[in-house]
Design a protein around this motif. Structure first.
Motif, short mmCIF file in Angstrom:
data_model
loop_
_atom_site.label_atom_id
_atom_site.label_comp_id
_atom_site.label_asym_id
_atom_site.label_seq_id
_atom_site.Cartn_x
_atom_site.Cartn_y
_atom_site.Cartn_z
N TYR A 137 41.11 35.92 34.99
CA TYR A 137 41.11 37.61 35.16
C TYR A 137 41.39 38.08 33.81
N ILE B 283 39.49 38.60 39.97
CA ILE B 283 39.91 37.31 40.76
C ILE B 283 38.85 36.66 41.30
N PHE C 98 38.32 34.15 43.28
CA PHE C 98 38.31 33.17 44.99
C PHE C 98 38.09 32.34 45.14
N ARG D 79 33.99 45.55 39.80
CA ARG D 79 35.00 44.73 40.40
C ARG D 79 34.66 44.39 41.33
N ILE D 80 34.35 45.18 42.42
CA ILE D 80 34.66 44.78 44.15
C ILE D 80 33.18 44.47 44.03
N LEU E 269 33.90 41.35 43.10
CA LEU E 269 35.53 39.76 43.88
C LEU E 269 34.95 39.58 45.21
N ILE F 118 34.35 35.87 46.95
CA ILE F 118 34.54 35.11 47.91
C ILE F 118 33.27 34.29 48.74
N PHE G 122 47.44 32.10 43.19
CA PHE G 122 46.83 33.48 42.55
C PHE G 122 48.54 33.52 42.63
N ILE H 11 49.43 39.03 35.68
CA ILE H 11 48.48 38.34 35.83
C ILE H 11 47.16 38.40 34.78
#
Lengths: 255, 295, 327
Positions: B29, B35, B37, B92-93, B96, B100, B230, B238
């Motif tokens: 990060y 992040i 995942f 960033r989405i 992420l 996932i 996490f 973080i």
């Protein structure tokens, strides 16, 4: 009573004092410039005025009413609009929709009306569309209403951003480096535009700019910031020859 | 008092594991604001590699640990190269969501290959000694010592790498300002890969240690510890390495105490509770700094 | 004005006729038992997933708030609905409305505290919420704990399902295509700029969450009253993930994209029912590949529309001007 009055404004970030004891007044109808070297605190001042940041201490009065600490959308509703150093359009929305968003704060119908498609919805939408188209026409962008705003050429994006800000029907327009990235020809056009909207819309304008031709050519009064403090203010000719200002921009002479 | 001490000891062991995994989250990060995942599942792969090292190749624990760390480091780098690198410039989405996807991919490939049932590490690689204190109420087992010592060694190595080596300095530079680091001649992509490698290696160590401590591994074992680690990373701040360590141990001890004194049903809820509290009170965590949006 | 009236006819009468026809055809197939029960189940799942995907799209795709705990809202609705009929003996209507409202209120509770969280933090918070709901339900005896609630009457019929799907799509689309929807999209595009242009971003983010949550709750209640039994494990992260894949594949921001993706993925899911690992691996790969190669999904933020000849044609929803030339 001045339109905008800033008294003893202070803002610190971590250990860095971005603004120290800022005092600034704007009367209705004025066209004032805020200049200074990079990092002087100019954009911080704008962010404080528009509610993006909260000051540590000091007052910002607009129309005699305290606005420091209020949320940005509330400040916008009171009549202050701004543009940004790096243009912030709603890229995926069309030119028209960008401006329509600016009319949202006065929207004439609620969520339920939208869902049930009542007459007030249609009336409200038509009104928004009409007013938005009108503004775009004034700013010479009517031909591009359905284009994706992110695809416009730079100069038109700038104009759209200003048009969008004007759509919020402000009394005070704050421009953050409007001439950034423009060549001398475009800058001259911009100067004409700024003078023109001031007349047409009875505006008060405060702008940050590095381009001295624009500042000297258009501003009636100038404030100079350095290291968070006002080091000089007054008429353009006086500022141009002020030794403190020259020193701030060029740095101290050795010895 | 002895009950409390025992729980604290258990908490230290658990916390070590969380800390090792949390370090990977926080380093990745810190350097690319992602992040990861899939990190918990990388830990799972490490556990399996260690398992096969011991059972198939008959190595001892130390070799298995090192082997697992190396293989998993390579996996971490591969994941970054294939799935995250193409999205460096995206939102960033997007990254992420992809993370996932990678997480679920790893989990279900392993379920498919190795069935969901669990396997155990053979016990003969680990010392079965136990030390008793406080009139036999408190026990420190060989496993506890193993976990703590491995963790301490790895953290010292990490600390040395980050503070004293050129690579470490480059890592810190990239996490502070990627563009500036690029302009200084740092090969940013290589540093990012290196960060993934180190983070994954630490996760692998955690995986092997979990296999040793709990004596059971399964393809979905990475989910809960991953999530909790996490939370630990967020708790500590973080992006902050000391934060990840602090967060890991705090969470581990907290969880042990709740499980010991309260109900073990709510043991998992501790992590979520901590998460919600942190996000509401101080999202930047204990050691974190808020780098606000530049307008 | 002539062409305005014509487009009104095109935009209202034709879809209404088409929708009514679809309803009647399927109803006939069900009543005359021509539709095999297996296909019926898939059909109902499609309907429920459409509602879930479209409602999640409002939060994620339109308003740009990254929520990955949508199954939490669904479970709140499912349990609320089931409690109403099974435990409290209320009629189905009450259960549905209660589920809708309670889930919507949950959305409010989640929306308000998470307002200041940035993208990835928000995602984790919503994930945490989904898990907390699951853990809480697991530990409440009144709703059966791990065993869940059984013996829920099968009150969801084709009429209820179809009606709910249509209402969901119409309500959410009408919201999106209004000044309020534009405000939400502005928030997605640039939250700060939106706020500075006078949009109350707090209000609209919470509103998006609430509306999205409410419809997820509706889907949950419909689900509970079709499948007789609900347990906390039905609404875990994997369910949230399923819905997320639909929204991502369909195109974050496109309602019709979400509908298509929901239909497509529900069918694939059913086909791969005996191969859960393969299905999960496939979904994971779909997610990764879509995000890397075509992040705007199938439809991007465009919508599907019918022209007068009934052909499906992609249309840029903003090109209202070009519309008049189609005949």
């Amino acid at each position: 009573m001045p339109l905008l009055e800033i008294k003893s404004l202070n803002k610190t970030f971590g250990g860095l004092a971005a603004l120290m004891d800022l005092n600034l007044t704007l009367d209705k109808g004025e066209l004032v410039g805020l200049i200074g070297p990079n990092g002087a605190g100019k954009t911080t001042a704008f962010n404080l005025i528009t509610g993006v940041y909260q000051p540590d201490s000091g007052n910002i009065d607009f129309h005699g009413e305290k606005i420091q600490g209020k949320k940005p959308y509330a400040i916008c509703k009171r009549g202050i609009a701004r543009t940004f150093q790096n243009i912030r359009l709603f890229n995926e929305l069309t030119v028209l929709e960008n401006v329509e968003v600016a009319f949202h704060k006065d929207v004439g119908y609620g969520v339920l009306s939208a869902i049930f498609r009542t007459p007030s919805f249609f009336k409200g939408e038509a009104s928004i569309k009409e007013q938005a188209t009108e503004i775009l026409d004034i700013f010479g962008l009517k031909m591009k209403v359905d284009e994706r705003s992110g695809s416009l050429p730079y100069g038109e994006q700038r104009r759209l951003e200003i048009a969008r800000a004007m759509a919020t029907k402000p009394q005070l327009l704050i421009l953050d480096e409007p001439a950034a990235g423009m060549n001398p020809l475009e800058t001259a056009e911009l100067m004409k535009l700024i003078r023109w909207i001031r007349e047409r819309f009875n505006l008060t304008i405060l702008l940050i700019e590095h381009d001295m031709s624009l500042v000297m050519g258009v501003c009636e009064r100038i404030y100079v910031l350095d290291f968070g403090r006002v080091i000089a203010q007054g008429l353009p000719e006086k500022i141009r020859s002020d030794p403190k200002v020259i020193e701030a921009y060029l740095g101290e002479e050795a010895g | 008092m002895s009950e409390f001490t025992q729980q604290v000891i258990n908490g230290l062991a658990l916390g070590s594991i969380y800390a090792l995994i949390a370090l990977g989250y926080t380093m990745v990060y810190g350097i690319i604001k992602l992040i990861n995942f899939a990190h918990g599942d990388v830990m799972m792969v490490g556990a399996y590699v260690g398992y096969f090292s011991i059972t198939l190749f008959g190595t001892n624990l130390v070799v298995a640990l090192i082997f697992s760390m190396v293989v998993t480091a390579i996996l971490g780098v591969a994941i970054d190269y294939l799935a995250y690198k193409p999205l460096r410039k995206s939102s960033r989405i997007a990254a992420l969501i992809t993370a996932i996807g990678v997480s679920l991919f790893l989990e279900y490939v392993f379920v498919w290959l190795f069935t969901p049932s669990s396997r155990s590490y053979t016990q003969n690689v680990i010392s079965q000694k136990a030390y008793h204190f406080m009139a036999n109420q408190v026990t420190i087992t060989g496993k506890d010592i193993l976990i703590l010592s491995v963790t301490v060694i790895l953290m010292l190595l990490l600390q040395y790498t980050v503070k004293k080596t050129r690579v470490g300095k480059a890592m810190r530079a990239v996490s502070l300002d990627q563009e500036a680091a690029l302009l200084m001649g740092i090969n940013v992509n290589r540093i990012i890969s290196f960060t993934f490698a180190v983070g994954s290696a630490l996760a692998a160590a955690a995986g092997v240690l979990i296999g040793v401590y709990y004596n059971s591994i399964d393809p979905l074992m990475g989910i809960m510890p991953g999530l909790k680690a996490f939370v630990a990373a967020v708790l500590g701040g973080i992006g902050s390495i000391p934060g990840a360590v602090a967060g890991g141990y705090i969470l581990g001890i907290l969880e042990s105490l709740v499980s010991g004194y309260g109900s073990s049903l709510y043991r998992d809820a501790v992590a979520f509770g901590v998460l919600i509290l942190i996000l509401l009170i101080k999202p930047t965590g204990i050691f974190g700094q808020d780098t606000g949006e530049k307008v | 004005m002539e062409s305005f009236k014509n487009s009104r006819i095109k935009n209202i009468i034709l879809p209404v006729v088409g929708v009514a026809a679809l309803y009647m055809i399927v109803q006939f197939l069900i009543s005359s038992e021509l539709l095999n029960p297996y296909y019926q189940i898939i059909l109902f799942l499609i309907g429920i997933n459409i509602i879930l995907a479209v409602s999640l799209n409002l939060i994620n795709g339109i308003t740009g708030q990254f929520s990955i705990g949508h199954a939490g809202f669904m479970s709140v609705g499912a349990y609320m609905g089931a409690v109403c009929t099974v435990k409290l003996g209320y009629p189905f209507v009450v259960a549905i409305i209660a589920a809708f409202l309670v889930a919507g209120i949950m959305g409010l509770f989640i929306g308000v505290p998470t307002l200041r969280l940035r993208g990835d933090y928000l995602a984790i918070a919503t994930l945490g919420f989904g898990e907390i709901v699951r853990v809480v339900l697991l530990n409440i005896d009144y709703v059966g704990g791990a065993a869940g609630i059984i013996g829920i009457p099968q009150l969801t019929n084709w009429a209820w399902l179809f009606g709910s799907v249509v209402i969901t799509i119409v309500v959410i689309q009408n919201f999106i295509r209004s000044s309020h929807g534009r405000a939400c999209i502005a928030i997605r595009e640039d939250e700060l700029a939106a706020e500075l242009m006078g949009v109350n971003t707090t209000l609209y983010k919470v509103l998006a969450f609430s509306i999205g949550a409410a419809f997820a709750g509706l889907a949950g209640a419909l689900y509970a009253h079709y499948f007789f039994l609900i347990q906390p494990t039905n609404f875990n992260f994997l369910k949230s993930f399923d819905i997320l894949v639909m929204v991502v594949l369909g195109g974050m921001g496109s309602t019709s994209g979400c509908v298509l993706a929901a239909i497509f993925l529900t069918i694939i899911s059913a086909l791969l029912q005996s191969f859960t690992e393969v299905r999960m691996i496939l979904y994971a790969l779909v997610l990764i590949i879509v995000m890397i190669r075509r992040p705007q999904g199938l439809m991007g933020n465009k919508e599907l529309s019918l022209n007068l000849l009934g052909k499906f044609r992609r249309r840029d929803k903003h090109a209202a001007v070009r519309d008049k030339v189609t005949e």
